[in-house]
Write an enzyme that holds these catalytic residues in place. Structure first.
Site, PDB file in Angstrom:
ATOM      1  N   GLY A  76      -5.106   2.838  -9.032  1.00  0.00           N
ATOM      2  CA  GLY A  76      -5.066   3.437  -7.208  1.00  0.00           C
ATOM      3  C   GLY A  76      -5.820   3.142  -7.019  1.00  0.00           C
ATOM      4  O   GLY A  76      -6.254   3.431  -5.594  1.00  0.00           O
ATOM      5  N   SER A  98      -9.123  -0.973  -8.657  1.00  0.00           N
ATOM      6  CA  SER A  98      -9.778  -1.866  -9.769  1.00  0.00           C
ATOM      7  C   SER A  98      -9.246  -3.093 -10.120  1.00  0.00           C
ATOM      8  O   SER A  98     -10.343  -3.686  -9.809  1.00  0.00           O
ATOM      9  CB  SER A  98      -8.901  -0.881 -11.321  1.00  0.00           C
ATOM     10  OG  SER A  98      -8.267  -1.596 -11.736  1.00  0.00           O
ATOM     11  N   SER A  99      -8.425  -3.670  -9.401  1.00  0.00           N
ATOM     12  CA  SER A  99      -8.256  -5.235  -9.106  1.00  0.00           C
ATOM     13  C   SER A  99      -8.935  -5.992  -8.808  1.00  0.00           C
ATOM     14  O   SER A  99      -9.624  -7.022  -8.871  1.00  0.00           O
ATOM     15  CB  SER A  99      -6.454  -5.079  -9.039  1.00  0.00           C
ATOM     16  OG  SER A  99      -6.355  -5.056  -7.688  1.00  0.00           O
ATOM     17  N   ASP A 152      -8.021  -2.541  -0.155  1.00  0.00           N
ATOM     18  CA  ASP A 152      -8.922  -2.765  -0.668  1.00  0.00           C
ATOM     19  C   ASP A 152     -10.076  -3.492  -0.625  1.00  0.00           C
ATOM     20  O   ASP A 152     -11.180  -3.212  -1.183  1.00  0.00           O
ATOM     21  CB  ASP A 152      -7.972  -2.895  -1.880  1.00  0.00           C
ATOM     22  CG  ASP A 152      -7.056  -1.976  -2.262  1.00  0.00           C
ATOM     23  OD1 ASP A 152      -6.632  -1.063  -1.334  1.00  0.00           O
ATOM     24  OD2 ASP A 152      -6.398  -1.290  -3.833  1.00  0.00           O
TER      25      ASP A 152
HETATM   26  C1  MEV Z   1      -2.898  -0.087  -2.532  1.00  0.00           C
HETATM   27  O1  MEV Z   1      -3.956   0.347  -2.548  1.00  0.00           O
HETATM   28  C2  MEV Z   1      -2.049   0.156  -0.971  1.00  0.00           C
HETATM   29  C3  MEV Z   1      -1.180   0.248  -0.393  1.00  0.00           C
HETATM   30  O2  MEV Z   1      -0.799   0.499   0.980  1.00  0.00           O
HETATM   31  C4  MEV Z   1      -1.107  -1.560  -0.432  1.00  0.00           C
HETATM   32  C5  MEV Z   1      -1.958  -2.481  -0.038  1.00  0.00           C
HETATM   33  O3  MEV Z   1      -2.415  -1.734   0.404  1.00  0.00           O
HETATM   34  O4  MEV Z   1      -2.208  -3.282   0.184  1.00  0.00           O
HETATM   35  C6  MEV Z   1      -0.067   0.647  -0.969  1.00  0.00           C
END
Ligand code: MEV
Length: 314
Positions: A101, A104-105, A148
């Site tokens: 979370g 990293s990707s 992200d």
């Molecule tokens: C992932 O870091 C955050 C989520 O809300 C997915 C996204 O926003 O693409 C779970």
């Protein structure tokens, strides 16, 4: 063949509040997390392209399925330059724990795009960076909101709404953020898909939770603006309860959240996709942050970081 090396870097990210709801057009608040970094190193090396990273070491042509996002953009970028995909080695070094979370990707994609453009001496625009990282994120996560990539490219706190111009949200807060890694791989794609299913099968409940999460993000924004860390903490904990209702938490995350609260945190929640990965907790003083961090480590967290929100985010 002349030696040549280029290096691309990218930092991690932390979502303060609004994950999952952000996929459905609600706001989210996220901050860059420079304590963690990705470094992609490209070297000229005769022969087939090789990749050396956390999950795999070997020929690019044989990479496992989980790296498909990355390999797709490597191939498409080199192709878009009308170059042959050969005579390079790609090495990815990371202090961002993968699939926790912390982005990293997206960070791997951003660092690699930067290194490739530099290697082939092409000018890189922000639009290129967004385009390639979003192609990779779509393959990795299915239905990404783009938050992200936005944080990792922008390297500034953001109040983010999918599809809207980014609103930088620099702030100083008299508080400390503890980030704790459960050590368990998060499951963003599965969690995003399961929220989608919940909304399809039980739209009344699903949409209501998502809407409440969006309202909490706006409450958090107001608390941050007036430096009200007590209400920010409460809002974070409320968000965690809702995320748990959405079924994107798990036992370990819930346990670490309760450890943080029992030991004086103003609030705590999972961060990112959930079902593993990391949680965050808010503390009033550095002493308290250290105390909570030690309790989290003692309770099974694999690693913790402490972030001074009074200096790091302005
Ligand atoms: C992932 O870091 C955050 C989520 O809300 C997915 C996204 O926003 O693409 C779970």
């Amino acid at each position: 063949m002349e030696n040549k090396t280029t290096i691309g870097t990218a930092i991690g990210k932390i979502i303060l509040i609004g994950e999952h709801a952000v996929v459905y057009g609600h706001p989210a608040l996220a901050i860059p997390f420079p304590e963690t970094k990705i470094k992609t190193i490209i070297n000229r090396k005769k022969g087939h392209v090789t990749l050396d990273c956390y999950f795999y070491k070997g020929l690019l042509s044989n990479v496992p399925e989980r790296l498909l996002g990355l390999t797709t953009i490597i191939k498409e970028i080199v192709n878009s330059f009308s170059e042959k995909l050969e005579d390079i080695s790609i090495k990815i070094e990371s202090s961002i724990p993968p699939e926790r979370g912390m982005g990293s990707s997206a960070a791997v994609a951003v660092a690699t795009v930067r290194a490739l453009y530099d290697f082939y001496e092409r000018p890189l625009t922000r639009e290129d960076l967004f385009k390639w990282s979003n192609i990779s994120e779509k393959i990795v996560h299915g239905n990404p909101s783009g938050i992200d990539a936005a944080i990792i490219i922008g390297e500034t706190p953001l109040y983010y709404i999918k599809g809207k111009p980014f609103i930088p949200f620099p702030f100083k807060l008299d508080a400390y953020l503890i980030v704790a890694d459960t050590g368990e791989l998060g499951q963003t794609q599965a969690a995003v898909a399961s929220v989608k299913k919940l909304i399809e099968f039980n739209p009344k409940e699903g949409e209501n939770i998502i809407k409440q999460l969006g309202i909490l993000t706006d409450n958090a924004k107001t608390s941050i603006k007036i430096n009200d860390i007590v209400s920010l903490g409460k809002t974070m904990s409320k968000a965690h309860t809702l995320l748990d209702k959405l079924d994107v938490s798990n036992e370990t995350l819930n346990y670490l959240v309760s450890v943080a609260i029992d030991n004086g945190a103003l609030g705590a929640k999972l961060t990112g996709g959930g079902r593993g990965g990391c949680m965050i907790a808010l503390a009033e003083t550095q002493y308290q942050a250290n105390f909570i961090s030690n309790k989290l480590l003692y309770s099974g967290a694999k690693n913790t970081w402490i972030y001074n929100m009074g200096v790091d985010l302005a």
